[in-house]
Design a protein around this motif. Structure first.
Motif, PDB file in Angstrom:
ATOM      1  N   VAL A   1       0.926  -1.326  -0.060  1.00 31.87           N
ATOM      2  CA  VAL A   1       0.151   0.034  -0.017  1.00 31.87           C
ATOM      3  C   VAL A   1       0.881   1.221  -0.106  1.00 31.87           C
ATOM      4  N   GLU A   2       1.946   1.188   0.779  1.00 29.02           N
ATOM      5  CA  GLU A   2       2.775   2.347   1.072  1.00 29.02           C
ATOM      6  C   GLU A   2       3.642   2.560  -0.335  1.00 29.02           C
ATOM      7  N   TYR A   3       4.574   1.539  -0.693  1.00 26.96           N
ATOM      8  CA  TYR A   3       5.636   1.624  -1.496  1.00 26.96           C
ATOM      9  C   TYR A   3       5.064   1.282  -2.962  1.00 26.96           C
ATOM     10  N   THR A   4       3.983   0.633  -3.186  1.00 22.98           N
ATOM     11  CA  THR A   4       3.527   0.020  -4.751  1.00 22.98           C
ATOM     12  C   THR A   4       2.597   0.964  -5.254  1.00 22.98           C
ATOM     13  N   VAL A   5       1.529   0.964  -4.037  1.00 20.20           N
ATOM     14  CA  VAL A   5       0.339   1.908  -4.593  1.00 20.20           C
ATOM     15  C   VAL A   5       0.608   3.162  -4.333  1.00 20.20           C
ATOM     16  N   ALA A   6       1.601   3.459  -3.332  1.00 21.57           N
ATOM     17  CA  ALA A   6       1.738   4.917  -2.977  1.00 21.57           C
ATOM     18  C   ALA A   6       0.651   5.743  -2.219  1.00 21.57           C
ATOM     19  N   ARG A   7       0.073   4.842  -1.343  1.00 17.96           N
ATOM     20  CA  ARG A   7      -1.059   5.588  -0.450  1.00 17.96           C
ATOM     21  C   ARG A   7      -0.314   5.299   0.972  1.00 17.96           C
ATOM     22  N   SER A   8      -0.923   6.156   1.755  1.00 20.63           N
ATOM     23  CA  SER A   8      -0.254   6.255   3.179  1.00 20.63           C
ATOM     24  C   SER A   8      -0.823   4.895   3.882  1.00 20.63           C
ATOM     25  N   ARG A   9      -0.148   4.448   4.636  1.00 18.57           N
ATOM     26  CA  ARG A   9      -0.786   3.068   4.964  1.00 18.57           C
ATOM     27  C   ARG A   9      -1.551   3.276   6.429  1.00 18.57           C
ATOM     28  N   PHE A  10      -1.531   4.709   6.743  1.00 18.21           N
ATOM     29  CA  PHE A  10      -2.564   5.104   7.717  1.00 18.21           C
ATOM     30  C   PHE A  10      -3.920   5.321   7.058  1.00 18.21           C
TER      31      PHE A  10
ATOM     32  N   GLN B   1      -5.524  -3.349  -3.804  1.00 16.69           N
ATOM     33  CA  GLN B   1      -4.348  -3.174  -4.935  1.00 16.69           C
ATOM     34  C   GLN B   1      -3.201  -3.756  -3.987  1.00 16.69           C
ATOM     35  N   GLY B   2      -2.951  -3.300  -2.675  1.00 12.47           N
ATOM     36  CA  GLY B   2      -1.830  -3.753  -1.991  1.00 12.47           C
ATOM     37  C   GLY B   2      -1.840  -5.277  -2.031  1.00 12.47           C
ATOM     38  N   LEU B   3      -3.033  -5.692  -1.664  1.00 13.50           N
ATOM     39  CA  LEU B   3      -3.217  -7.061  -1.174  1.00 13.50           C
ATOM     40  C   LEU B   3      -2.794  -7.866  -2.718  1.00 13.50           C
ATOM     41  N   SER B   4      -3.181  -7.424  -3.856  1.00 12.59           N
ATOM     42  CA  SER B   4      -3.132  -8.087  -4.899  1.00 12.59           C
ATOM     43  C   SER B   4      -1.660  -8.183  -5.383  1.00 12.59           C
ATOM     44  N   HIS B   5      -0.836  -7.187  -5.012  1.00  6.62           N
ATOM     45  CA  HIS B   5       0.452  -7.107  -5.246  1.00  6.62           C
ATOM     46  C   HIS B   5       1.249  -8.001  -4.258  1.00  6.62           C
ATOM     47  N   SER B   6       0.540  -8.264  -3.095  1.00  8.93           N
ATOM     48  CA  SER B   6       1.518  -9.145  -2.030  1.00  8.93           C
ATOM     49  C   SER B   6       1.134 -10.499  -2.757  1.00  8.93           C
ATOM     50  N   VAL B   7      -0.144 -10.773  -3.134  1.00  7.95           N
ATOM     51  CA  VAL B   7      -0.436 -12.238  -3.702  1.00  7.95           C
ATOM     52  C   VAL B   7       0.547 -12.526  -5.055  1.00  7.95           C
ATOM     53  N   ARG B   8       0.548 -11.437  -5.755  1.00  6.90           N
ATOM     54  CA  ARG B   8       1.452 -11.268  -7.018  1.00  6.90           C
ATOM     55  C   ARG B   8       3.029 -11.859  -6.563  1.00  6.90           C
TER      56      ARG B   8
ATOM     57  N   ASN C   1      -3.083  -3.525 -13.719  1.00 10.63           N
ATOM     58  CA  ASN C   1      -3.196  -4.880 -13.873  1.00 10.63           C
ATOM     59  C   ASN C   1      -2.178  -5.408 -12.951  1.00 10.63           C
ATOM     60  N   PRO C   2      -2.390  -5.814 -11.510  1.00  7.37           N
ATOM     61  CA  PRO C   2      -1.266  -6.177 -10.865  1.00  7.37           C
ATOM     62  C   PRO C   2      -1.016  -7.868 -11.411  1.00  7.37           C
ATOM     63  N   TRP C   3      -1.731  -8.545 -12.013  1.00 13.06           N
ATOM     64  CA  TRP C   3      -1.617  -9.896 -12.551  1.00 13.06           C
ATOM     65  C   TRP C   3      -0.844 -10.074 -13.569  1.00 13.06           C
ATOM     66  N   GLU C   4      -0.299  -9.238 -14.295  1.00  7.32           N
ATOM     67  CA  GLU C   4       0.652  -9.273 -15.369  1.00  7.32           C
ATOM     68  C   GLU C   4       2.252  -8.420 -15.038  1.00  7.32           C
ATOM     69  N   ILE C   5       2.799  -9.182 -15.877  1.00  4.50           N
ATOM     70  CA  ILE C   5       4.321  -8.594 -15.640  1.00  4.50           C
ATOM     71  C   ILE C   5       4.575  -8.410 -17.123  1.00  4.50           C
ATOM     72  N   GLU C   6       5.059  -7.098 -17.313  1.00 10.40           N
ATOM     73  CA  GLU C   6       5.549  -6.506 -18.573  1.00 10.40           C
ATOM     74  C   GLU C   6       6.899  -6.975 -18.754  1.00 10.40           C
ATOM     75  N   ARG C   7       7.294  -7.510 -19.793  1.00 17.73           N
ATOM     76  CA  ARG C   7       8.753  -8.068 -20.047  1.00 17.73           C
ATOM     77  C   ARG C   7       9.255  -7.208 -21.217  1.00 17.73           C
ATOM     78  N   VAL C   8       9.465  -6.119 -20.660  1.00 19.45           N
ATOM     79  CA  VAL C   8      10.328  -5.084 -21.704  1.00 19.45           C
ATOM     80  C   VAL C   8      11.320  -5.534 -22.546  1.00 19.45           C
ATOM     81  N   HIS C   9      11.958  -6.444 -22.356  1.00 21.39           N
ATOM     82  CA  HIS C   9      12.880  -7.079 -23.187  1.00 21.39           C
ATOM     83  C   HIS C   9      12.540  -8.317 -23.984  1.00 21.39           C
ATOM     84  N   VAL C  10      11.433  -8.689 -23.595  1.00 18.96           N
ATOM     85  CA  VAL C  10      10.694  -9.830 -24.461  1.00 18.96           C
ATOM     86  C   VAL C  10      10.073  -9.186 -25.656  1.00 18.96           C
TER      87      VAL C  10
END
Ligand code: CBF
Length: 829
Positions: free
Chosen positions: A35-44, A53-60, A187-196
């Protein structure tokens, strides 16, 4: 060097603190960090969406760990891989499915509770990934889940459309389409592969050149677009295996039209470059036909070219002899949409890898398998030769050469039977000369699959009769299936718990045949009671949804009767609506004592019509005007309600299916290749009212005809009924309800005229009139059965108990063994 590398790897592993931890405290920290670092919202201070969003990044993060391990394991083991090529995937939401398949659902639920959130509520924040139209696309998603769960070394390939299937907006009962810009909120469920990335080329000319002293055809393309990979990890259940769905997005290439830059028209050159992105911008919203659109052809080639470059690159990383290609690669064509892959692989092998024709052809014939999903002639794609020749001139040449050799061979086998030769030719000489994608796919594949037993019969005797007579050994079928993880575990958790309790094991989630164990308890009073409770709670959830949608309060004692699927004439939503009008008409004319015997119904219809499909759109409008009439008639009250659920998609299905008592599958016999919705309802203990079409025939074999409500003309009766046409004895009840619409009882008299015309005796191609009597009888039988709730519950339990054969795990296992020749490659824990 290797010692150094090992030391470095060990140090990195130590720094990373091993794998992610899954205890609730670690999960909480992790969610907050995101939440704090990826989504950039205050954890408070963050809301449900930001928590999602924070949850899905953690699952990711957890998905990525397993995904890396799986890919590394596959690389090390180098098994034969299957590459599943499909232009469409209906993935729906990912969060709940991921935490369940990762086996950490309860840990996350607890962690979130302590943070003051509910997993189910956050899961609702996610939008659907709707990169497909209907059955075929959802089937692809189910099959990926099974491929991962069964540990098969598989890759899915497709297109990352920026706009998924349109959103359906209903205004005054009319369908309006709105763009689905599903990536708006990330879309937290995808990973962009800039080199592929791979260059994909179009247009240009083919010239003859001397290459290494040999005359060769050389394609000089005129346009290049870059394909960038976006990887979507697909976790298996009860395994560490996590496979990849790689979707391609189009980006401008650096080589793009340098001329314009050089001539100084900088702004226009940049704007022009941007146009490259349109290739992957929008999903075609018609699941009937896609004839002759340049953008569609570009999409097909773009995805096929990038995927085959990727596949060949992976093969070449470990092998240097193309004769080994068939031992390492199986390519599955999901319908004809990716059939250009055949010409593309031939081109690469001949033009780029310098193989001669016979060697390349020998390889191609061993790697492709083709599954067709339709019985409708308009579903068989054709590519105008002019279009193909301008977009992909070298591919057209190759297809012509394949056809020439095929025709020569065929002549040796069937003689100069010109009508047969012309039917089987890959090239169709009509008003518009075209390439028949299905013929191309059959000629070049080692296996042609149907999707149900009935479909297989139709392929052999009608759709591909000529080919079947030539190559009977090529033809097979694998009855479709759906994943019980998504369709019970994710969408019906209380039923899931109940099944586990009665079977005494969770093993059915990986081995769904164990559901047959429920049969012995089908009449057990305690199970029946608990089963009814679960179903009632699901109905309550659905009733609340209906109320929020429409303001309509529905009675939980009524039979919830559902038809949700794409709107098509052959699926006969119109038959359902005419049946509802008949029911309404009967109730209106009943005396008080008869009314007391009526089984109350809540009829629920949902589905999208292709934007250009006028008749389908009229069916939607009709549903709304009929609903207005019925729902506002105080005489009718709770005895009958009609609801149209707008914007039907995967997550709506997850809510509706568990709450349905009865579901309708009404296709005219011989028109539904398989049908998979019925399987989802069956797994959830919903009774079916259906024609003997597609996979229903096999459902009957599993659960017995006494446990569903069957009606309508059989496959072999359809042609005779059609021939009889205008002489057919008109069902009076049918004539009456059609007349009510024609006479303007529901308003919009002129608007519905053309719809009513489609079911007039001499035009009733889908046989609504002749099936109406037997449809009403089946409906009456369903009413009668519903009155005896214990009997109904027994039938419901037996339906779920008999659904094991309709798991995509079974389908995929059959494909793996009989078609692809691949074996499981399980990643060690
Ligand atoms: O095989 C999956 C499904 O595909 C369709 O939806 C299709 O798009 N052609 C068919 O109409 C279904 O019968 C079939 O179940």
């Amino acid at each position: 060097v290797s010692g150094e590398r090992k030391a470095k790897a060990e140090r990195m592993f130590a720094l990373m603190d091993g794998f992610q931890k899954n205890d609730p405290m670690s999960l909480q920290k992790d969610i907050l960090n995101h939440v704090e670092y990826t989504v950039a919202r205050s954890r408070f201070s963050f809301d449900d969406f930001e928590a999602y969003q924070g949850l899905s990044h953690s699952v990711r993060d957890r998905l990525i760990e397993r995904w890396h391990d799986t890919q590394l394991h596959f690389k090390r083991e180098d098994p034969k891989r299957v590459y599943f090529l499909s232009l469409e995937y209906l993935m729906g939401r990912s969060l709940s499915n991921s935490v369940i398949n990762l086996g950490i659902r309860d840990e996350y639920a607890e962690a979130l509770n302590e943070l003051g959130f509910e997993l189910e509520v956050l899961a609702e924040q996610e939008g659907d990934a709707a990169l497909g139209n209907g059955g075929l696309a959802r089937l692809s998603a189910c099959q990926l889940d099974s491929l991962a769960t069964l540990d098969y070394p598989a890759w899915g390939y497709g297109l990352r459309y920026q706009y998924g299937l349109f959103r359906q907006l209903i205004l005054d009962g009319f369908q309006h389409e709105q763009p689905d810009y599903w990536l708006n909120f990330g879309n937290p469920w995808e990973i962009e592969r800039v080199h592929v990335t791979y260059p994909v080329k179009f247009y240009g000319t083919v010239e003859e050149e001397l290459v290494d002293g040999r005359k060769s055809r050389v394609w000089i393309p005129a346009e290049t677009v870059e394909a960038v990979a976006y990887d979507n990890p697909i976790p298996g259940y009860g395994t560490r295996n996590t496979i990849t769905l790689r979707l391609w997005a189009a980006k401008p290439s650096d080589h793009y039209d340098m001329e314009s830059y050089n001539t100084g028209d900088y702004i226009n050159a940049v704007v022009d470059r941007q146009k490259a992105e349109t290739i992957s911008s929008v999903l075609y919203p018609d699941d009937r036909s896609h004839q002759g659109k340049e953008l569609r052809l570009k999409q097909q080639y773009f995805f096929v070219s990038a995927s085959t470059q990727d596949i060949i690159r992976r093969f070449k990383d470990a092998h240097d002899n193309f004769d080994e290609f068939p031992q390492k690669v199986a390519l599955q064509l999901n319908d004809t949409h990716p059939s250009l892959a055949i010409a593309e692989i031939m081109r690469v092998l001949i033009d780029e890898e310098n193989l001669d024709w016979d060697r390349a052809w020998g390889i191609v014939c061993k790697i492709f398998s083709f599954t067709t999903h339709t019985v409708l002639a308009e579903g068989l794609e054709k590519i105008p030769v002019d279009l193909l020749g301008s977009l992909l001139p070298r591919h057209l040449e190759i297809i012509y050469d394949i056809n020439f050799k095929f025709m020569e061979d065929l002549k040796k086998k069937v003689g100069l039977d010109y009508s047969r030769l012309s039917r089987m030719s890959i090239v169709e000489d009509g008003a518009v000369k075209s390439i028949r994608s299905a013929n191309l796919s059959i000629v070049c594949s080692h296996t042609v699959n149907g999707v149900s037993k009935v479909h297989f019969e139709l392929l052999k005797t009608k759709v591909f009769k000529d080919f079947y007579e030539l190559w009977p050994e090529k033809f097979q079928y694998k009855t479709n299936g759906v994943t019980q993880r998504r369709w019970i575990v994710v969408s019906n958790p209380s039923l899931c718990d109940l099944i586990t309790k009665w079977l005494g094991t969770e093993a059915w989630i990986r081995n769904v045949d164990l559901l047959t164990g429920l049969r012995e308890y089908a009449t057990d009073a305690v199970l029946q009671q608990e089963w009814k409770m679960v179903r009632r709670v699901n109905k309550m959830r659905l009733a609340e949804y209906i109320e929020v949608l429409s303001g309509l309060k529905v009675s939980l004692d009524a039979m919830f009767d559902v038809q949700i699927k794409r709107i098509h004439e052959y699926k006969r939503q119109l038959l359902n609506i005419l049946g509802i009008i008949h029911r309404y008409d009967c109730i209106k004319n009943m005396n008080e004592s008869d009314r007391r015997k009526v089984v109350p119904r809540v009829c629920i219809i949902g589905g999208k019509a292709a934007p250009g499909y006028e008749i389908a759109k009229k069916i939607i409008k009709l549903c709304h005007v009929v609903a207005d009439k019925i729902n506002n008639n105080s005489d009718i009250g709770d005895l009958l309600k009609l609801v149209f659920i707008p914007d039907y998609n995967v997550s709506v299905a997850e809510l509706v299916i568990p709450g349905a008592d009865l579901s309708q599958h009404l296709s005219t016999a011989g028109h539904e290749a398989s049908g998979t919705g019925s399987m989802k309802f069956l797994m959830n203990g919903c009774l079916l009212l259906a024609t003997a079409d597609g996979s229903t025939v096999e459902i009957i074999e599993e659960i017995g005809s006494e446990n569903l409500f069957l009606f309508g003309a059989k496959l072999d009766e359809v042609p005779t009924l059609r021939e009889r046409g205008p002489n057919m004895k008109v069902n009076l009840q049918f004539a009456r309800v059609v007349r009510m619409i024609r006479d303007g009882y529901f308003g919009f008299q002129d608007y519905f005229e053309s719809l009513c015309d489609t079911v007039e005796a001499d035009k009733d191609f889908y046989l609504l009139g002749s099936d109406f009597g037997s449809y009403l009888e089946a409906q009456a039988a369903a009413d009668k059965a519903f009155v005896d709730q214990d009997k109904w519950t027994e039938m419901s339990i037996l339906s779920a108990a008999g659904s094991g054969r309709f798991s995509s795990d079974r389908t995929i296992q059959e494909y793996a063994e009989k078609t692809w020749g691949i074996e499981a490659c399980r990643c060690p824990f």
